[in-house]
Design an enzyme around this catalytic site. Structure first.
Site, mmCIF file in Angstrom:
data_model
loop_
_atom_site.group_PDB
_atom_site.id
_atom_site.type_symbol
_atom_site.label_atom_id
_atom_site.label_comp_id
_atom_site.label_asym_id
_atom_site.label_seq_id
_atom_site.Cartn_x
_atom_site.Cartn_y
_atom_site.Cartn_z
ATOM 1 N N CYS A 10 3.616 64.066 -25.009
ATOM 2 C CA CYS A 10 2.358 64.672 -24.572
ATOM 3 C C CYS A 10 1.442 63.633 -23.953
ATOM 4 O O CYS A 10 1.624 62.424 -24.148
ATOM 5 C CB CYS A 10 1.621 65.311 -25.763
ATOM 6 S SG CYS A 10 2.578 66.524 -26.689
ATOM 7 N N CYS A 29 -3.872 66.153 -25.361
ATOM 8 C CA CYS A 29 -3.186 67.400 -25.708
ATOM 9 C C CYS A 29 -3.848 68.069 -26.919
ATOM 10 O O CYS A 29 -4.211 67.400 -27.889
ATOM 11 C CB CYS A 29 -1.710 67.142 -26.001
ATOM 12 S SG CYS A 29 -0.758 68.669 -26.286
ATOM 13 N N CYS A 89 5.852 68.231 -22.908
ATOM 14 C CA CYS A 89 5.121 69.306 -23.573
ATOM 15 C C CYS A 89 4.766 70.393 -22.552
ATOM 16 O O CYS A 89 4.271 70.097 -21.462
ATOM 17 C CB CYS A 89 3.851 68.746 -24.209
ATOM 18 S SG CYS A 89 2.765 69.987 -24.949
ATOM 19 N N CYS A 108 0.400 70.675 -22.498
ATOM 20 C CA CYS A 108 -0.475 69.749 -21.763
ATOM 21 C C CYS A 108 0.132 69.280 -20.447
ATOM 22 O O CYS A 108 -0.550 68.605 -19.665
ATOM 23 C CB CYS A 108 -0.843 68.556 -22.639
ATOM 24 S SG CYS A 108 0.548 67.449 -23.029
#
Length: 358
Positions: free
Chosen positions: A45, A49, A76, A79
């Site tokens: 991430c 995030c 991810c 994000c």
């Protein structure tokens, strides 16, 4: 799936300590500077995030998504760490200034940093503090102290550590060490070997309270919880210090602490051995200015110290406070009226606030 381990574990370096703090604070301004992978999920991430905060032991840091992907992590979907973010000139200016400060042997002046960003010194100062909660000068001092601390713990001789950290003179380094480490550099380097910390545990109407002190003043006030060792943090922070059970060594200080617990708002001038970063100390000063019976939200405290976007960092500073009631972090609450967290348990926080309002 097995994930490759790198040097970039949460506790491996001062850099990764700062990265972890950015993850905790969900600091979107750090996006583009690094990504973090979570070993339990296999996902990486960006720092801002909004996903659930992972445990630090499960986090691995990478310079970018390519490094993370090469180690077996996937991006991810929340994000989107591989997607370009809209350019933010202010964030870019702060990032560039941080890099300039960290790379320079002598911290650049405010005028130099502002000129590089194309801003006036006053505008740049406000922009920097809004993003990080610290002025450029405080940031430079914190990074220098961080390098000094790491050098001492790595075993470097004190004189070598002083100059490698960027101090111009030994006297400045010793002054900073006394203020931020609570002891001279040679003592800190050996894990507080020779440092004497006296402690005692006494009853109060909140249960057992443990008070620990050095010659400089009270270093810790702990409200005990079930199955919690009240001096564990002292042993972990100063593993070679001499911890002495000294019930009669500082009786007046202990009585004053108990009075603060049982009659909140009691006037006192306790000597405190406060150890923390520049930002933490600003938060702790603001907490001490909240009158008994009143509370302030984390956001309000952030605004009072001139860092309105640093409410999560304010919460972290409250959690780092080792001096229960003497530094009244129990007066910090959430914006929705909730109590928020408390190092010594929400039951104690609720009781303290209730007493103060009465």
């Amino acid at each position: 799936m097995m994930f490759a381990m790198t040097e970039a574990t949460t506790n491996a370096s001062p850099l990764n300590t700062r990265r972890w703090q950015a993850v905790v604070d969900r600091d979107a301004a750090q996006s583009g500077m690094f990504v973090y992978g979570v070993k339990t999920t296999g996902i990486y991430c960006r720092p801002g995030c909004a996903s659930r905060q992972p445990k630090p032991d499960n986090v691995v840091f990478f310079g970018d998504g390519n490094e993370a992907a090469a180690s077996g992590f996937r991006a991810c979907k929340r994000c989107l760490p591989d997607h370009a973010t809209p350019p933010d000139p202010s964030a870019a200016a702060v990032i560039n200034a941080c890099r300039a400060i960290e790379a320079a042997e002598t911290p650049p002046s405010l005028e130099t940093l502002a000129g590089d960003a194309g801003l006036s010194p006053s505008h740049f100062q406000r922009t920097f503090k809004r993003a990080l909660g610290l002025s450029p000068k405080d940031y430079a001092q914190a990074r220098r102290m961080e390098r000094f601390r790491a050098a001492l713990l790595s075993g470097q001789p004190v004189t070598e550590a002083i100059y490698s950290a960027g101090f111009n003179t030994p006297s400045r380094a010793h002054e900073a060490a006394e203020r931020h480490l609570g002891m001279v550099p040679s003592t800190y380097r050996t894990g507080a070997l020779g440092e004497v910390i006296g402690y005692t545990q006494v009853p109060s109407n909140l249960g057992p309270v443990t008070v620990a002190a050095t010659l400089r003043g009270i270093a810790s006030i702990s409200l005990s919880e079930k199955n919690t060792d009240p001096i564990t943090h002292l042993k972990s922070e100063f593993p070679k210090a001499e911890l002495i059970h000294a019930p009669d060594a500082f009786t007046d200080w202990v009585n004053a602490v108990v009075a603060l617990i049982e009659e909140p708002g009691t006037a006192t001038s306790l000597p405190l051995d406060i150890r923390g970063t520049a930002f933490q100390q600003r938060v702790w000063r603001a907490l001490s200015e909240i009158p008994p019976g009143d509370t302030a939200t984390y956001s309000e405290i952030a605004s009072r110290i001139g860092s309105p976007n640093a409410h999560r960092a304010v919460g972290s500073a409250c959690g780092a406070n080792r001096l229960a009631v003497a530094i009244p972090c129990h007066r910090a609450v959430r914006s929705d009226g909730g109590l928020g967290g408390y190092r010594w348990g929400l039951a104690h926080k609720k009781t303290l606030l209730s007493r103060e309002k009465r």
